[in-house]
Design an enzyme around this catalytic site. Structure first.
Site, PDB file in Angstrom:
ATOM      1  N   HIS A  19      43.073  41.093  36.293  1.00 49.41           N
ATOM      2  CA  HIS A  19      43.414  42.117  37.289  1.00 49.41           C
ATOM      3  C   HIS A  19      42.764  41.780  38.643  1.00 49.41           C
ATOM      4  CE1 HIS A  19      44.398  46.244  38.666  1.00 49.41           C
ATOM      5  NE2 HIS A  19      43.272  46.118  39.364  1.00 49.41           N
ATOM      6  N   GLU A  20      41.469  41.532  38.598  1.00 49.52           N
ATOM      7  CA  GLU A  20      40.768  41.253  39.848  1.00 49.52           C
ATOM      8  C   GLU A  20      41.175  39.898  40.436  1.00 49.52           C
ATOM      9  OE1 GLU A  20      39.369  43.595  41.217  1.00 49.52           O
ATOM     10  OE2 GLU A  20      39.154  44.939  39.504  1.00 49.52           O
ATOM     11  N   HIS A  23      44.109  40.373  42.765  1.00 50.51           N
ATOM     12  CA  HIS A  23      43.703  40.784  44.111  1.00 50.51           C
ATOM     13  C   HIS A  23      43.126  39.598  44.881  1.00 50.51           C
ATOM     14  CE1 HIS A  23      44.430  44.955  43.311  1.00 50.51           C
ATOM     15  NE2 HIS A  23      43.460  45.087  42.421  1.00 50.51           N
TER      16      HIS A  23
END
Length: 449
Positions: A19-20, A23
């Site tokens: 997920h990170e 980003h």
């Protein structure tokens, strides 16, 4: 306990990192300077600073989340020479891309995991009916023991797992559905209608298949003991591996299912059990330990049975090629996204009880149970959790990625950003809402212990 911890750490660690990374990757592609990439919250237990980008990569103590900290003028003064690398200096479409990349990474990971499951080969149990509860939804049909489900509410089903997922999508509905099934011993397909009326509204079903009125078919299990649990009631009663249970309180026991039913309905009650040991009958005494399960006190003996041999025709196994596996990954991810969004919508409408919310304790228990069941089950659990993480982060709640996307979308339409005052109030409301939901989830977890 250790396996519970390891299972949840591995599952959440992988999902949070992906997920990170979503980003991080898109931020770097858009020219934003990333100051820190953290998996977990709290005090760092490991850190590494990239000499090339200056980004600090950390692994923190609490593995229940993570974050990517970017250069941002809202968090302090930014040197003039670095302003072009600030998140706030990027156009609104770049900011939308950076924020959306986290949930998108979770969906991509889910596709990859489901694809890997398909490549490894999927083994499942055919949905052959074992018992139909009187007065249940399933009893509205003409199905009999031994029939096999082939379609429920327009969805083709070839395993009990698929039946369960289809039923999950029917919670809260009021309509007539068609159930199609293959009659036992025949090739003909028969269909009947089932009338739903706000099915399971406000309830917390532990087993959707049983709630529908079905029990999967199982072969008759001869009550031959395979293992006696150390410290359990059976060990105290003198039971041994290899014993065949013949009767309990003068009631003949021809199957393990009968034994289980008798023991579970006799907590703390002394039972007289006759077993066959090395060709001779022997009378033993058993007092099942009492334990609460789902609000009911049940008896437990501490015995394991010799597993039965299943009919090979009921074991469905399918292997996929590379491209087929990718297609399967997309298909399963789309199904789980749809189911998750639908469930959230029903919860907001009051059709699904808040009692169904689960927190970290339940997630840890499910992670451990899926790991015990094998690699395929654990991978499917991770894929589902990845989908859930992606969908939940897209909810338009300030503090979540969806909240940021909402503000940026408004900015794109109005051609000017939402005022910091409005955002500040929204973030405080969003934080309160998230803490309240987390409190409900943890309360539910504790209530289930």
């Amino acid at each position: 306990m250790l396996q519970n911890i390891l299972s949840i750490v591995v599952a959440l660690g992988v999902l949070i990192t992906f997920h990170e990374f979503g980003h991080y990757y898109v931020a770097r592609r858009c020219g934003v300077k990333v100051l820190r990439f953290s998996v977990g919250f709290g005090k760092p237990i490991y850190r590494y600073v990239s000499k090339k980008t200056g980004t600090e990569f950390t692994l923190a103590m609490i593995p229940l989340g993570g974050y990517v900290r970017m250069l941002d003028e809202r968090e302090g003064n930014v040197p003039e020479a670095l302003k072009h690398q600030a998140f706030t200096q990027k156009n609104v479409w770049q900011r939308i891309a950076i924020v959306a990349a986290g949930p998108l990474a979770n969906f991509i990971l889910a596709v990859a995991i489901y694809g890997l499951v398909a490549l490894l080969g999927i083994q499942s149990l055919a949905p052959k009916v074992g018992h139909i509860a009187e007065g249940s939804l399933a009893s509205q049909t003409q199905m009999q023991e031994g029939d096999e489900l082939v379609e429920v509410a327009g969805e083709a089903v070839s395993s009990w797992e698929e039946v369960n997922l289809t039923l999950a999508g029917l919670i809260g509905q009021t309509r007539t559905i068609i159930v199609r099934y293959r009659v036992d011993g025949l090739s003909s397909i028969q269909q009947d209608t089932v009338n739903l009326n706000r099915w399971l509204v406000g309830e917390e079903p532990n087993n959707l298949i049983q709630s529908f009125g079905l029990l999967p078919w199982q072969p008759t299990v001869v009550p031959v003991i395979a293992q006696v649990v150390e410290g359990g009631a059976a060990q105290a009663g003198g039971f041994e591996a290899g014993d065949t249970i013949e009767s309990i309180d003068d009631e003949a026991m021809s199957s393990w299912q009968q034994v289980v039913k008798k023991v579970q309905t006799s907590p703390s009650k002394r039972l007289t059990v006759v077993v066959l040991r090395q060709g001779q009958s022997k009378t033993l005494s058993l007092t099942p330990a009492a334990a609460e399960r789902n609000g009911k006190v049940m008896g437990y003996a501490g015995l394991a049975v010799v597993p039965p041999k299943w009919d090979d025709s009921l074991i469905r196994e399918r292997h996929y090629g590379m491209f087929e596996a990718i297609g399967y990954g997309f298909q399963q991810t789309e199904k789980m996204v749809s189911l998750t969004v639908s469930s959230i919508g029903k919860m907001l409408q009051g059709l699904i009880s808040l009692d169904n919310l689960s927190g970290p304790i339940t997630i840890a228990k499910v992670a451990s149970a899926s790991a015990d069941s094998g690699l395929q089950s654990f991978l499917k659990f991770m894929a589902y959790l990845s989908v859930s993480l992606g969908v939940l982060n897209l909810l338009p709640i300030p503090m979540l990625d969806g909240g940021h996307l909402l503000f940026f979308s408004i900015e794109a339409i109005r051609r000017k950003p939402v005022s910091e005052k409005v955002q500040g109030v929204a973030y405080r409301v969003g934080a309160s809402l998230l803490f309240a939901l987390m409190a409900v989830a943890i309360f539910n977890d504790i209530a289930r212990l």
